[in-house]
Motif scaffolding. Structure first.
Motif, short mmCIF file in Angstrom:
data_model
loop_
_atom_site.label_atom_id
_atom_site.label_comp_id
_atom_site.label_asym_id
_atom_site.label_seq_id
_atom_site.Cartn_x
_atom_site.Cartn_y
_atom_site.Cartn_z
N PHE A 152 0.83 -1.21 0.00
CA PHE A 152 0.00 0.00 0.00
C PHE A 152 0.86 1.26 0.00
N ARG A 153 1.90 1.28 0.81
CA ARG A 153 2.76 2.46 0.88
C ARG A 153 3.43 2.74 -0.47
N ILE A 185 -6.96 -0.45 -4.77
CA ILE A 185 -6.79 0.84 -4.12
C ILE A 185 -7.64 1.86 -4.87
N ALA A 244 -2.04 12.03 -4.22
CA ALA A 244 -1.98 11.61 -2.82
C ALA A 244 -1.25 12.63 -1.95
N ASP A 280 -11.03 8.64 0.63
CA ASP A 280 -9.81 8.63 -0.17
C ASP A 280 -8.80 7.56 0.23
N TRP A 281 -8.16 6.99 -0.80
CA TRP A 281 -7.03 6.09 -0.69
C TRP A 281 -7.31 4.92 0.26
N THR A 282 -8.24 4.10 -0.17
CA THR A 282 -8.66 2.94 0.61
C THR A 282 -8.10 1.67 -0.02
N LEU A 283 -7.62 0.76 0.83
CA LEU A 283 -7.09 -0.52 0.37
C LEU A 283 -8.05 -1.64 0.74
N SER A 316 -11.65 7.06 -9.36
CA SER A 316 -10.22 6.92 -9.11
C SER A 316 -9.47 6.87 -10.43
N ASN A 347 -10.99 5.17 -4.17
CA ASN A 347 -11.68 6.15 -3.34
C ASN A 347 -13.16 5.80 -3.24
N ARG A 377 0.36 3.73 -3.14
CA ARG A 377 -0.61 4.78 -2.82
C ARG A 377 -0.40 6.04 -3.63
N ASP A 378 0.85 6.48 -3.76
CA ASP A 378 1.13 7.76 -4.42
C ASP A 378 0.76 7.75 -5.90
#
Length: 356
Positions: free
Chosen positions: A43-44, A155, A104, A162-165, A76, A157, A47-48
């Protein structure tokens, strides 16, 4: 007065007799599991590259003739390259007059439309300008080697959150969905990873963090996730998006023939032959050069000409099915079609040409 004194005395006695509350001891958690650490890192890292898209539509007041810009929807998207191209679904931006893209890191940009392919539910937007620095991009994977049961991650919205996994598995492969904008959308990935309105256009990733699809739709009577979501496979994305960026449209490959599913169904019912009835042969096309003959109207009704029964050995029975199978190839490639005419079967090889 006496009542108040009695109540105060009782409260004092209760407080004196109650044991003192002590804080609970915190138990050390220990190290996260390897699968948890892998999911967090995925995710990290990804995400961007995921963006939030909001669209607006211009409407005119009938009485005042003033034009207003009103919110239309959201979805998204995915940063495609360093030039600032954003891949999303066609239905996310369909009917919109303008689109806003939020990264992001909080940066916001007005987007311009580069190109769309309604038959694949894909669209490309463009953000940035001089000095624009694109965020990191997710690596590209493949979808032809996916297996039912492998882990996938979405990933996006959903509902504007916003930014949901979300996590799930590949539930099925090679699914098809009807498409109001043309041929069936084929080869879709089915997943039980929670996908809801707003997730559309976001990435579907494998456990290595590679892009394997673009989330496109859900099957749900209520409109919320019911554990059946679909994604356009990355192999299709890789074929369509570069064309949209370079040409602004997707040129589908064509045999140089035309058909119609409504008429096709009636002719199949009358003849008992499963296939695609050729209703027109384009002049100068490879189909004409190969001698294909279209159906003809007669006093007794319709006299069938050639009927396409298979493409590269795979049966076809509907026009939408044939067009979708052709979409697996590129203009200039050759395919073998099986034809039926007058009870006789033959095969011919045709070079695919640019379609309309």
């Amino acid at each position: 007065m006496n009542v108040l004194l009695l109540a105060a005395s009782a409260a004092l006695l209760i407080n004196q007799s109650a044991p003192a509350a002590e804080p609970r001891v915190v138990t050390a958690r220990g190290d996260l599991g390897a699968d948890e650490r892998a999911t967090i890192d995925l995710f990290r890292n990804a995400r961007d590259s995921v963006v939030f898209i909001s669209t607006r539509q211009r409407v005119a007041n009938f009485w005042t003739r003033n034009v207003y810009s009103v919110p239309r929807g959201s979805g998204s998207g995915l940063v495609w390259d360093e030039a600032g191209h954003i891949v999303t679904n066609f239905h996310v931006i369909e009917g919109a007059s303008e689109a806003q893209v939020q990264l992001a890191d909080g940066r916001q940009f007005s987007a311009t439309l580069v190109g769309v392919s309604p038959q694949h539910d894909l669209a490309v937007l463009k953000i940035g300008g001089a000095g624009f620095t694109a965020p990191a991009r997710v690596p590209i994977g493949t979808s032809s080697d996916l297996q039912v049961g492998q882990n996938v991650f979405a990933i996006g919205n959903p509902f504007g959150l916003d930014w949901t996994l979300t996590k799930g598995i590949v539930s099925a492969l090679d699914r098809s969905l009807p498409n109001e904008n043309g041929p069936d959308i084929r080869h879709l990935i089915q997943t039980d990873a929670a996908i809801n309105p707003g997730n559309s256009g976001g990435p579907l990733l494998d456990s290595a963090g590679r892009l394997i699809g673009i989330n496109t739709a859900i099957y749900s009577p209520s409109g919320a996730s019911a554990g059946i979501g679909f994604a356009v496979p990355v192999d299709t994305v890789m074929r369509v998006v570069p064309q949209l960026i370079s040409e602004g449209r997707y040129t589908r490959p064509s045999l140089g023939i035309e058909g119609d599913d409504d008429i096709n169904d009636r002719l199949k019912s009358a003849s008992g032959i499963e296939g695609v009835f050729v209703l027109r042969v384009d002049p100068g096309s490879s189909a004409e050069r190969a001698g294909l003959v279209a159906a003809q109207r007669t006093r007794r009704g319709v006299s069938p000409g050639d009927i396409v029964t298979a493409l590269n050995g795979k049966p076809v029975s509907r026009v939408g099915d044939l067009l979708a199978r052709l979409d697996d190839f590129r203009v200039g490639q050759s395919v073998e079609i099986t034809l039926m005419r007058g009870g006789e079967e033959r095969t011919v090889r045709l070079e695919l040409e640019p379609g309309s």
